[in-house]
Design a protein around this motif. Sequence first.
Motif, PDB file in Angstrom:
ATOM      1  N   GLY A 110      41.000  33.914  37.189  1.00  0.00           N
ATOM      2  CA  GLY A 110      40.968  34.086  38.555  1.00  0.00           C
ATOM      3  C   GLY A 110      42.282  34.334  38.957  1.00  0.00           C
ATOM      4  O   GLY A 110      42.923  34.485  40.118  1.00  0.00           O
ATOM      5  N   HIS A 111      43.310  34.441  37.975  1.00  0.00           N
ATOM      6  CA  HIS A 111      44.907  34.586  38.242  1.00  0.00           C
ATOM      7  C   HIS A 111      45.305  36.029  37.876  1.00  0.00           C
ATOM      8  O   HIS A 111      46.573  36.486  37.805  1.00  0.00           O
ATOM      9  N   GLY A 112      44.319  36.744  37.394  1.00  0.00           N
ATOM     10  CA  GLY A 112      44.851  38.195  37.500  1.00  0.00           C
ATOM     11  C   GLY A 112      45.342  38.493  35.878  1.00  0.00           C
ATOM     12  O   GLY A 112      45.867  39.691  35.592  1.00  0.00           O
ATOM     13  N   ILE A 113      45.098  37.511  35.249  1.00  0.00           N
ATOM     14  CA  ILE A 113      45.838  37.787  33.727  1.00  0.00           C
ATOM     15  C   ILE A 113      45.132  38.913  32.831  1.00  0.00           C
ATOM     16  O   ILE A 113      45.764  39.663  32.497  1.00  0.00           O
ATOM     17  N   GLY A 114      43.707  38.755  32.953  1.00  0.00           N
ATOM     18  CA  GLY A 114      43.226  39.896  32.253  1.00  0.00           C
ATOM     19  C   GLY A 114      43.101  41.225  32.821  1.00  0.00           C
ATOM     20  O   GLY A 114      43.717  42.096  32.006  1.00  0.00           O
ATOM     21  N   LYS A 115      43.210  41.173  33.751  1.00  0.00           N
ATOM     22  CA  LYS A 115      43.616  42.521  34.723  1.00  0.00           C
ATOM     23  C   LYS A 115      44.909  42.988  34.384  1.00  0.00           C
ATOM     24  O   LYS A 115      45.033  44.302  34.015  1.00  0.00           O
ATOM     25  N   ASN A 116      46.018  42.056  34.330  1.00  0.00           N
ATOM     26  CA  ASN A 116      47.199  42.536  34.053  1.00  0.00           C
ATOM     27  C   ASN A 116      47.402  43.054  32.298  1.00  0.00           C
ATOM     28  O   ASN A 116      48.450  43.801  32.286  1.00  0.00           O
ATOM     29  N   LEU A 117      46.792  42.160  31.704  1.00  0.00           N
ATOM     30  CA  LEU A 117      46.907  42.511  30.327  1.00  0.00           C
ATOM     31  C   LEU A 117      46.100  43.788  29.831  1.00  0.00           C
ATOM     32  O   LEU A 117      46.987  44.706  29.242  1.00  0.00           O
ATOM     33  N   LEU A 118      45.330  44.212  30.663  1.00  0.00           N
ATOM     34  CA  LEU A 118      44.649  45.587  30.684  1.00  0.00           C
ATOM     35  C   LEU A 118      45.596  46.488  31.151  1.00  0.00           C
ATOM     36  O   LEU A 118      45.692  47.810  30.668  1.00  0.00           O
TER      37      LEU A 118
END
Length: 185
Positions: A110-118
């Motif tokens: 929920g902190h955007g970590i996966g999105k930002n890694l991608l």
Amino acid sequence: MIVEGREYTVPGLRYVIRSAKPEDAEALSAVRLQIDGETENMDREKGEAYIDAEGFEEIIKTDSDSPVNLFLVAETNGRIAGFSRCEGNNLKRTSHRVEFGVGVLKEFWGHGIGKNLLQESILWADSNQLRKITLSVLETNENAIKLYKKLGFEVEGVLKDDKRLSDGNYYHTIVMGRIQKLVDQ
């Protein structure tokens, strides 16, 4: 390949996404094991295909030296919260393609970590003439599928009854890809 780190600040959390370093190996081994036990979205159950610190050191070295591999970590307060890898190869027919995988500790969802890694992986791939990124996602992981579509991935296929989960049922794996539209020069 090694990339420069980038800092992210979201409500309640500040983290850096950077290339993995050999000194991350021990923490990565523990984080991967924990992630595998926190969700059924991964390919493994907790403890399967275990990679120890020495194994991660070798992966980090290989990825750092390779122009077609990228190993990123998300670090917050000296702790690894998640990681991603893009893995390519040097075969002429498929050297334009990398496969993306990601894992984030549940407490950091929920902190955007996966999105930002991608997104960091996409920027890297696009700037290194890697035309295609592929990934696989469990059909029940609807949030991930929505994110992947939002970032330009399309469904390329379905592997039917590909995984059997703890409920005893079989689930499909969705194969997705993103193709960079290269401009002829």
